[in-house]
Design a protein around this motif. Structure first.
Motif, PDB file in Angstrom:
ATOM      1  N   MET A  57      88.184  33.753  68.657  1.00 34.68           N
ATOM      2  CA  MET A  57      87.402  33.062  66.736  1.00 34.68           C
ATOM      3  C   MET A  57      87.141  35.248  66.882  1.00 34.68           C
ATOM      4  SD  MET A  57      85.731  30.590  65.269  1.00 34.68           S
ATOM      5  CE  MET A  57      85.534  28.925  66.369  1.00 34.68           C
ATOM      6  N   ASP A  58      87.291  36.002  65.666  1.00 34.00           N
ATOM      7  CA  ASP A  58      86.725  36.745  66.026  1.00 34.00           C
ATOM      8  C   ASP A  58      84.888  36.897  64.972  1.00 34.00           C
ATOM      9  OD1 ASP A  58      85.292  39.418  65.156  1.00 34.00           O
ATOM     10  OD2 ASP A  58      87.294  40.724  64.319  1.00 34.00           O
ATOM     11  N   PHE A  59      84.067  36.391  66.051  1.00 33.67           N
ATOM     12  CA  PHE A  59      83.044  36.238  64.992  1.00 33.67           C
ATOM     13  C   PHE A  59      82.189  37.370  64.807  1.00 33.67           C
ATOM     14  CE2 PHE A  59      83.672  33.321  68.657  1.00 33.67           C
ATOM     15  CZ  PHE A  59      83.341  31.898  67.797  1.00 33.67           C
ATOM     16  N   ALA A  60      82.230  38.637  65.318  1.00 30.95           N
ATOM     17  CA  ALA A  60      81.391  39.846  64.376  1.00 30.95           C
ATOM     18  C   ALA A  60      82.168  39.948  63.138  1.00 30.95           C
ATOM     19  CB  ALA A  60      82.049  41.495  65.557  1.00 30.95           C
ATOM     20  N   THR A  61      83.328  40.001  63.055  1.00 32.51           N
ATOM     21  CA  THR A  61      83.819  40.266  61.320  1.00 32.51           C
ATOM     22  C   THR A  61      83.239  38.719  60.681  1.00 32.51           C
ATOM     23  OG1 THR A  61      85.661  41.224  62.107  1.00 32.51           O
ATOM     24  CG2 THR A  61      85.697  40.726  60.043  1.00 32.51           C
ATOM     25  N   THR A  62      83.727  37.699  61.226  1.00 31.86           N
ATOM     26  CA  THR A  62      83.173  36.016  60.558  1.00 31.86           C
ATOM     27  C   THR A  62      81.852  36.503  59.720  1.00 31.86           C
ATOM     28  OG1 THR A  62      84.265  35.297  61.614  1.00 31.86           O
ATOM     29  CG2 THR A  62      82.865  33.712  61.010  1.00 31.86           C
TER      30      THR A  62
END
Length: 337
Positions: free
Chosen positions: A156-161
């Protein structure tokens, strides 16, 4: 159980000839092969996995390594597992779950020769299991990331999320936002990489806003959610919104806040990230969620592993997919204070 002898008798050939066809070890006349294949189909013959492995040096079995914890997996974790299992089955592989918590369990896996490759979940930032896999030469892929970005992973792209969750809350006037995440019971303090990345993204977002950060880590349970509600009320009463990255604590956070006189969303808005829309619907009020791309990542992870096994991979995959905002009823305008 149907045996190779049964197939031979049905096709009126020797057992050796059946073996030649099944294992591809010797040319067989086309008409004889056709009779054998018809007998296999009629009798629904399936080779023993061990015999198949001995013949080909491949088992076509993949193992999902996961922590041996009572509370694992959660609802979203189940989506990862089922999508990976279905993806493996579609490509002709069997898929087993293999709990690993210590070196002895890891040694059994690596020494047994029972699996062709490994899919690793709940990846730690510094993960000793990855070091063992690299040393063993057994092919593997990660759902999650260590600190080494050169390894094959999907995540998962946690920064974008987190950035998108913050922007959604800001659109409702919120600036004071707390992060509630998962407290791990790892005595080494080596937490999963996703926790470190969530905290880093949140701290960067708060710094950009010029607002104080408030990070609370609790157990993944209803009791943990109630503890988070209490800590928010006592230590961070100015927070008007919460980004929750702890699926199992969702209900406890809502109930605990209500018990302390803080209703959702009038007094406290909540976004639950890295979860599912279906899980958010189970809470009252229904949660606004950042829905995890669990099904997509599970399939991508197992395909990355199989491509590696079959030589169809030019370079290790590095795939990041953000969660998707699904509005619910748990986010409202920031209260005037």
């Amino acid at each position: 159980m149907v045996t190779m002898r049964d197939v031979a008798e049905r096709a009126n050939v020797s057992i050796a000839t059946v073996s030649f066809v099944i294992n591809g070890t010797k040319r067989v006349a086309p008409e004889t092969r056709a009779r054998i294949e018809a007998a296999i189909e009629e009798l629904n013959y399936r080779r023993n996995a061990v015999a198949r492995a001995l013949a080909s040096s491949r088992t076509r079995i993949l193992a999902l390594l996961h922590p041996c914890r009572e509370a694992w997996p959660n609802a979203t974790g189940n989506s990862f597992v089922m999508s990976a299992a279905n993806g493996a089955r579609e490509r002709g592989y069997d898929f087993v779950m293999w709990p690993v918590n210590d070196d002895e369990q890891m040694s059994h896996l690596l020494a047994g020769g029972l699996v062709d490759g490994v899919l690793l979940m709940e990846v730690q930032f510094r993960d000793p299991r990855v070091d063992r896999l690299i040393a063993s030469g057994l092919p593997f892929a990660l759902i999650g990331r260590t600190g080494d970005e050169d390894l094959p992973y999907v995540d998962m792209d946690f920064a974008t999320t987190i950035d998108q969750a913050v922007e959604h809350l800001r659109s409702f006037g919120h600036r004071r936002m707390a992060l509630v995440t998962l407290r791990m019971k790892d005595p080494s303090g080596n937490e999963p990489g996703w926790i470190a990345r969530v905290k880093s993204a949140y701290l960067d977002a708060m710094a950009a806003l010029g607002e104080p950060a408030a990070v609370i880590a609790v157990e993944g349970s209803s009791a943990g959610g109630r503890e988070a509600a209490r800590l928010l009320s006592e230590d961070f009463p100015e927070a008007t919104a919460v980004i929750l990255v702890n699926e199992r604590a969702s209900a406890g956070l809502v109930k605990g806040s209500r018990a302390l006189g803080r209703t959702v969303p009038d007094d406290l808005s909540i976004i639950s990230a890295a979860t599912s829309a279906e899980f958010g619907e189970m809470i009252e009020p229904s949660l606004t969620v950042m829905a995890a791309p669990a099904g997509q990542l599970g399939r991508l992870g197992v395909n990355a592993l199989i491509d590696q096994l079959e030589g169809a991979q030019d370079a290790p995959p590095h795939v990041l997919i953000p969660c998707t905002l699904v509005p619910g009823q748990s986010v409202g305008p920031a209260p005037i204070r």
